[in-house]
Design a protein around this motif. Structure first.
Motif, PDB file in Angstrom:
ATOM      1  N   GLU A 145       6.934  -7.756   1.713  1.00 21.99           N
ATOM      2  CA  GLU A 145       8.332  -7.377   1.552  1.00 21.99           C
ATOM      3  C   GLU A 145       9.243  -8.594   1.454  1.00 21.99           C
ATOM      4  N   ARG A 146       8.905  -9.658   2.163  1.00 19.03           N
ATOM      5  CA  ARG A 146       9.742 -10.859   2.127  1.00 19.03           C
ATOM      6  C   ARG A 146       9.844 -11.462   0.730  1.00 19.03           C
ATOM      7  N   GLN A 147       8.876 -11.145  -0.141  1.00 11.68           N
ATOM      8  CA  GLN A 147       8.865 -11.765  -1.468  1.00 11.68           C
ATOM      9  C   GLN A 147       9.169 -10.773  -2.595  1.00 11.68           C
ATOM     10  N   VAL A 148       9.600  -9.591  -2.252  1.00 11.36           N
ATOM     11  CA  VAL A 148       9.876  -8.577  -3.268  1.00 11.36           C
ATOM     12  C   VAL A 148      10.949  -9.053  -4.241  1.00 11.36           C
ATOM     13  N   ASP A 149      12.041  -9.617  -3.723  1.00 10.95           N
ATOM     14  CA  ASP A 149      13.119 -10.053  -4.618  1.00 10.95           C
ATOM     15  C   ASP A 149      12.639 -11.152  -5.559  1.00 10.95           C
ATOM     16  N   ARG A 150      11.798 -12.038  -5.067  1.00  8.75           N
ATOM     17  CA  ARG A 150      11.266 -13.099  -5.932  1.00  8.75           C
ATOM     18  C   ARG A 150      10.417 -12.517  -7.050  1.00  8.75           C
ATOM     19  N   LEU A 151       9.581 -11.535  -6.731  1.00  4.02           N
ATOM     20  CA  LEU A 151       8.740 -10.915  -7.753  1.00  4.02           C
ATOM     21  C   LEU A 151       9.580 -10.173  -8.781  1.00  4.02           C
ATOM     22  N   ALA A 152      10.638  -9.525  -8.325  1.00  2.00           N
ATOM     23  CA  ALA A 152      11.523  -8.838  -9.267  1.00  2.00           C
ATOM     24  C   ALA A 152      12.189  -9.847 -10.192  1.00  2.00           C
ATOM     25  N   ASP A 153      12.629 -10.972  -9.647  1.00  2.00           N
ATOM     26  CA  ASP A 153      13.249 -12.006 -10.460  1.00  2.00           C
ATOM     27  C   ASP A 153      12.250 -12.616 -11.431  1.00  2.00           C
ATOM     28  N   LEU A 154      10.988 -12.669 -11.043  1.00  2.00           N
ATOM     29  CA  LEU A 154       9.944 -13.189 -11.926  1.00  2.00           C
ATOM     30  C   LEU A 154       9.780 -12.315 -13.163  1.00  2.00           C
ATOM     31  N   GLY A 155      10.088 -11.024 -13.021  1.00  3.17           N
ATOM     32  CA  GLY A 155       9.954 -10.110 -14.149  1.00  3.17           C
ATOM     33  C   GLY A 155       8.923  -9.020 -13.942  1.00  3.17           C
ATOM     34  N   VAL A 156       8.495  -8.816 -12.689  1.00  2.00           N
ATOM     35  CA  VAL A 156       7.497  -7.789 -12.391  1.00  2.00           C
ATOM     36  C   VAL A 156       8.148  -6.409 -12.425  1.00  2.00           C
ATOM     37  N   ASP A 157       7.460  -5.457 -13.053  1.00  2.00           N
ATOM     38  CA  ASP A 157       7.944  -4.070 -13.124  1.00  2.00           C
ATOM     39  C   ASP A 157       7.189  -3.142 -12.191  1.00  2.00           C
ATOM     40  N   VAL A 158       5.901  -3.435 -11.969  1.00  2.00           N
ATOM     41  CA  VAL A 158       5.050  -2.587 -11.139  1.00  2.00           C
ATOM     42  C   VAL A 158       4.301  -3.466 -10.150  1.00  2.00           C
ATOM     43  N   ILE A 159       4.372  -3.133  -8.862  1.00  4.83           N
ATOM     44  CA  ILE A 159       3.519  -3.776  -7.870  1.00  4.83           C
ATOM     45  C   ILE A 159       2.376  -2.827  -7.554  1.00  4.83           C
ATOM     46  N   TRP A 160       1.167  -3.255  -7.879  1.00  9.30           N
ATOM     47  CA  TRP A 160      -0.040  -2.490  -7.559  1.00  9.30           C
ATOM     48  C   TRP A 160      -0.575  -3.043  -6.245  1.00  9.30           C
ATOM     49  N   LEU A 161      -0.529  -2.214  -5.210  1.00  9.44           N
ATOM     50  CA  LEU A 161      -1.060  -2.592  -3.910  1.00  9.44           C
ATOM     51  C   LEU A 161      -2.539  -2.218  -3.851  1.00  9.44           C
ATOM     52  N   MET A 162      -3.399  -3.203  -3.657  1.00  9.28           N
ATOM     53  CA  MET A 162      -4.802  -2.877  -3.426  1.00  9.28           C
ATOM     54  C   MET A 162      -4.895  -1.972  -2.201  1.00  9.28           C
ATOM     55  N   PRO A 163      -6.005  -1.228  -2.005  1.00  6.04           N
ATOM     56  CA  PRO A 163      -6.050  -0.146  -1.014  1.00  6.04           C
ATOM     57  C   PRO A 163      -5.435  -0.498   0.335  1.00  6.04           C
ATOM     58  N   ILE A 164      -4.522   0.365   0.752  1.00  6.41           N
ATOM     59  CA  ILE A 164      -3.790   0.159   2.004  1.00  6.41           C
ATOM     60  C   ILE A 164      -4.269   1.140   3.075  1.00  6.41           C
ATOM     61  N   TYR A 165      -5.370   1.858   2.801  1.00  9.82           N
ATOM     62  CA  TYR A 165      -5.837   2.924   3.677  1.00  9.82           C
ATOM     63  C   TYR A 165      -6.672   2.337   4.820  1.00  9.82           C
ATOM     64  N   LYS A 166      -6.898   3.153   5.828  1.00  9.96           N
ATOM     65  CA  LYS A 166      -7.766   2.756   6.936  1.00  9.96           C
ATOM     66  C   LYS A 166      -9.180   2.549   6.403  1.00  9.96           C
ATOM     67  N   LEU A 167      -9.782   1.400   6.746  1.00  6.52           N
ATOM     68  CA  LEU A 167     -11.070   1.005   6.174  1.00  6.52           C
ATOM     69  C   LEU A 167     -12.208   1.226   7.168  1.00  6.52           C
ATOM     70  N   GLY A 168     -13.418   1.259   6.613  1.00  9.32           N
ATOM     71  CA  GLY A 168     -14.599   1.474   7.438  1.00  9.32           C
ATOM     72  C   GLY A 168     -14.876   0.319   8.383  1.00  9.32           C
ATOM     73  N   ASP A 169     -15.496   0.646   9.512  1.00  5.28           N
ATOM     74  CA  ASP A 169     -15.889  -0.360  10.494  1.00  5.28           C
ATOM     75  C   ASP A 169     -17.375  -0.690  10.425  1.00  5.28           C
ATOM     76  N   LYS A 170     -18.134   0.140   9.755  1.00  8.25           N
ATOM     77  CA  LYS A 170     -19.584  -0.064   9.663  1.00  8.25           C
ATOM     78  C   LYS A 170     -19.946  -0.784   8.368  1.00  8.25           C
ATOM     79  N   ASP A 171     -21.054  -1.495   8.410  1.00 10.50           N
ATOM     80  CA  ASP A 171     -21.687  -2.062   7.201  1.00 10.50           C
ATOM     81  C   ASP A 171     -20.741  -2.961   6.406  1.00 10.50           C
ATOM     82  N   LYS A 172     -19.936  -3.755   7.093  1.00  8.03           N
ATOM     83  CA  LYS A 172     -18.983  -4.630   6.415  1.00  8.03           C
ATOM     84  C   LYS A 172     -19.724  -5.650   5.548  1.00  8.03           C
ATOM     85  N   ILE A 173     -19.084  -6.024   4.456  1.00  4.13           N
ATOM     86  CA  ILE A 173     -19.686  -7.020   3.561  1.00  4.13           C
ATOM     87  C   ILE A 173     -19.301  -8.437   3.950  1.00  4.13           C
ATOM     88  N   GLY A 174     -18.448  -8.576   4.952  1.00  2.00           N
ATOM     89  CA  GLY A 174     -18.012  -9.900   5.394  1.00  2.00           C
ATOM     90  C   GLY A 174     -17.348  -9.798   6.742  1.00  2.00           C
TER      91      GLY A 174
END
Length: 608
Positions: A55-84
């Motif tokens: 959120e702190r950088q939203v105005d900067r991104l708008a000034d850059l010329g961004v029209d759509v911010i695609w947020l990678m998954p924001i959902y609760k993630l699994g705790d088992k079998d993590k890849i890292g």
């Protein structure tokens, strides 16, 4: 002599590009047909990895010329079998819960509200093919998995869903509508869109609505263009085109790149819809070896121009606008962007390109798609030139894809009228024959400028320097690398440029290194690409230089053959004269050395 226009973006004009472009940007119109999308990996976007950090950088991104911010998954993630150390964002445990590591629901709503206030849409990332191995459905609805739990494609942190299960479709559509209705989002980027069935996408894209209206849909797929042509998705990935860009970065074959651009613009499946063009995204960074600087090297800037102008919706990924270099980063790890050392030239370049994208009808896509046509030049093996057109509106792009300065003519299909290069501010009348000059890996982008006064060709120097090197280093291969503080690399990416040939002067065999003209002092290194190198010298490439190198030092040479200048006692004034730096002079003064350009356009170094 023909008019000669020299695009000097690569030598410090970019920072003033927005000023030169302001007359065009004033008419900026943002519509769905000219979107710029930004992929945000929340975990890595800020040191804290939270919605507030974005959120702190939203105005900067708008000034850059961004029209759509695609947020990678924001959902609760699994705790088992993590890849890292962390869970992959694509191993979702609960489709209706926010990842607490990123913040609260209130924080997410605040971010979305801030984006909307800044004029940007927010798209979520939807994972419809698989879930984490501890998703709530695993125990409550095993039938959603066909009562069998398998790992697709060796992705051991997820289970494959039964993509034909109608009850699962309903549960997923309910969850997708939940975020639209309760969080006011505007669209979805859909992960592995070729996995779920066509029936699911038909239902989801027609029933998940915002205030009764269709939202935006982007498919991570290019294997099933019918998902776009049948109206389910507005965009899919130009995946194969990205592969062609990677091929080009490896072989430098301009004709193959030209063919790839033509093919990208010829897909009938996308009539009335569009595609997303990209240099980087989270998969590229994880799987292809790092960020776009590593993948494209010296071609990065001209390919950035191409990304915004060739076709479709351009994507920016997590720090791409500041030239952030992360190397390869797993989706199961955290590596925060360092925002403290931005590449301001890259930021200015992208901001200007976004302004052009928004203001030029010829660069629109979807229902207003501008056509693409290649322009023929007399240096087609080095220069990619093309035109985008929509009705009477045209944009012309010229990209020098070689490591050497190029002066060339466009021999076909230039639109008529007066055009301005948005980077240099130079103005040219395309109706008149002329030549264009670009520095190594330089570029120009021409937009219509009716009524503007063409820039006199004589004020734009075009000649280049040559560094002549007597090689006493014992190295079999000698590379020359040049850079300046605050300026781009003058000879492309490391290790620099190999000699273009040899020349014998005063009985000495010299390696030749052509250097583009500039008015900035550059630092140069000789090296053999095997760890042996030394800082040799610093100079402004506006005249030839003669150097003898050993394996640890260099010495300037005074070559008598260089001084064999054509003595001219009297020179007729009608000829035109330039200083050795390429600047015009009204009248030559006796005793000085000039570049003389005669009536036929031939030039010679003369002493007046």
């Amino acid at each position: 002599m023909k008019n000669s226009i020299f695009s000097k973006f690569s030598f410090a004009l970019l920072l003033s590009a927005t000023t030169a472009f302001s007359s065009v940007a004033a008419d900026e119109v943002r519509i769905p047909e000219n979107r710029v999308i930004y992929e945000c990996f929340v975990r890595n976007f800020s040191s804290e990895g939270t919605f507030k950090g974005v959120e702190r950088q939203v105005d900067r991104l708008a000034d850059l010329g961004v029209d759509v911010i695609w947020l990678m998954p924001i959902y609760k993630l699994g705790d088992k079998d993590k890849i890292g150390s962390y869970s992959s964002p694509y191993a979702v445990k609960d489709y209706k819960a926010v990842n607490p590591d990123m913040g609260s629901e209130a924080d997410l709503r605040s971010l979305i509200s801030k984006c909307h206030a800044a004029g940007m849409e927010v798209w979520f990332d939807w994972v419809g093919n698989h879930t984490s191995t501890d998703n709530v459905w695993v125990t409550s609805h095993p039938e959603y998995y066909g009562n069998r739990f398998t790992h697709p494609y060796g992705w051991n942190d997820v289970y494959q869903l039964d993509v034909n299960n109608a009850a699962m479709h309903e549960a997923m559509i309910d969850a997708m509508q939940y975020w639209v209705s309760n969080f006011d989002i505007d669209g979805y980027r859909c992960d592995y869109a070729s996995g779920p069935s066509e029936q699911f996408w038909q239902k989801a894209t027609s029933r998940v609505l915002k205030n009764g209206k269709r939202i935006g849909w982007l498919a991570e797929d290019d294997s099933r263009p019918e998902l776009v042509s049948r109206g389910y998705f507005d965009y899919n990935y130009a995946w194969a085109f990205h592969d062609r860009l990677l091929d080009f970065a490896g072989n430098g074959n301009v004709q193959n790149l030209r063919n790839a651009c033509t093919e990208l613009n010829s897909g009938s499946a996308y009539n009335g819809r569009s595609r997303m063009v990209y240099l980087s995204n989270h998969d590229v960074v994880q799987d292809k070896g790092g960020t776009e600087d590593r993948l494209f090297g010296k071609y990065l800037r001209p390919l950035t121009v191409l990304e915004f102008t060739v076709y479709g919706m351009p994507l920016l990924y997590n720090g791409q606008e500041i030239g952030y270099t992360s190397g390869s980063v797993s989706l199961g790890e955290k590596r925060s962007i360092n925002w403290n050392n931005p590449d301001q030239e890259m930021t200015a370049l992208i901001k200007t390109l976004a302004e052009v994208k928004h203001s030029q009808p010829a660069l629109r896509t979807s229902s207003m798609n501008g056509s693409y046509s290649n322009l023929t030049t007399d240096h087609d093996n080095a220069v990619l030139a093309y035109k985008r057109s929509y009705g009477s509106d045209n944009v012309v792009v010229m990209l020098n894809m070689s490591s050497f300065a190029q002066t060339f003519s466009v021999t076909s299909n230039l639109p008529q009228g007066t055009y301005r290069d948005v980077f240099s501010g130079a103005v040219v009348d395309f109706s008149r024959p002329g030549t264009f000059s670009l520095p190594a890996t330089g570029y120009s982008l021409w937009v219509s400028a009716p009524g503007a006064t063409p820039t006199p060709g004589e004020t734009q120097p075009t000649q280049s320097s040559t560094i002549y090197v007597q090689n006493n280093s014992g190295w079999g291969n000698v590379y020359l690398y040049g850079w300046a503080n605050g300026e781009p690399e003058i000879l492309g990416g490391w290790p620099g440029m190999k000699s273009t040939g040899t020349r014998i002067i005063d009985g000495i065999e010299f390696l030749t290194f052509p250097i583009p003209y500039c008015n900035v002092s550059y630092n140069f290194i000789f090296n053999n690409n095997q760890g042996s190198q030394f800082d040799a010298f610093s100079f402004t490439p506006n005249a030839d230089k003669y150097v003898r190198i050993t394996n640890n030092s260099s010495t300037d040479l005074a070559i008598s053959g260089v001084d064999k200048i054509e003595d001219v006692e009297e020179v007729e004034v009608p000829s035109r004269y330039f200083t050795l730096t390429g600047l015009p002079v009204e009248a030559p003064e006796r005793g000085n050395i000039y570049i003389k350009v005669g009536p036929t356009g031939k030039s010679a170094k003369v002493k007046y």
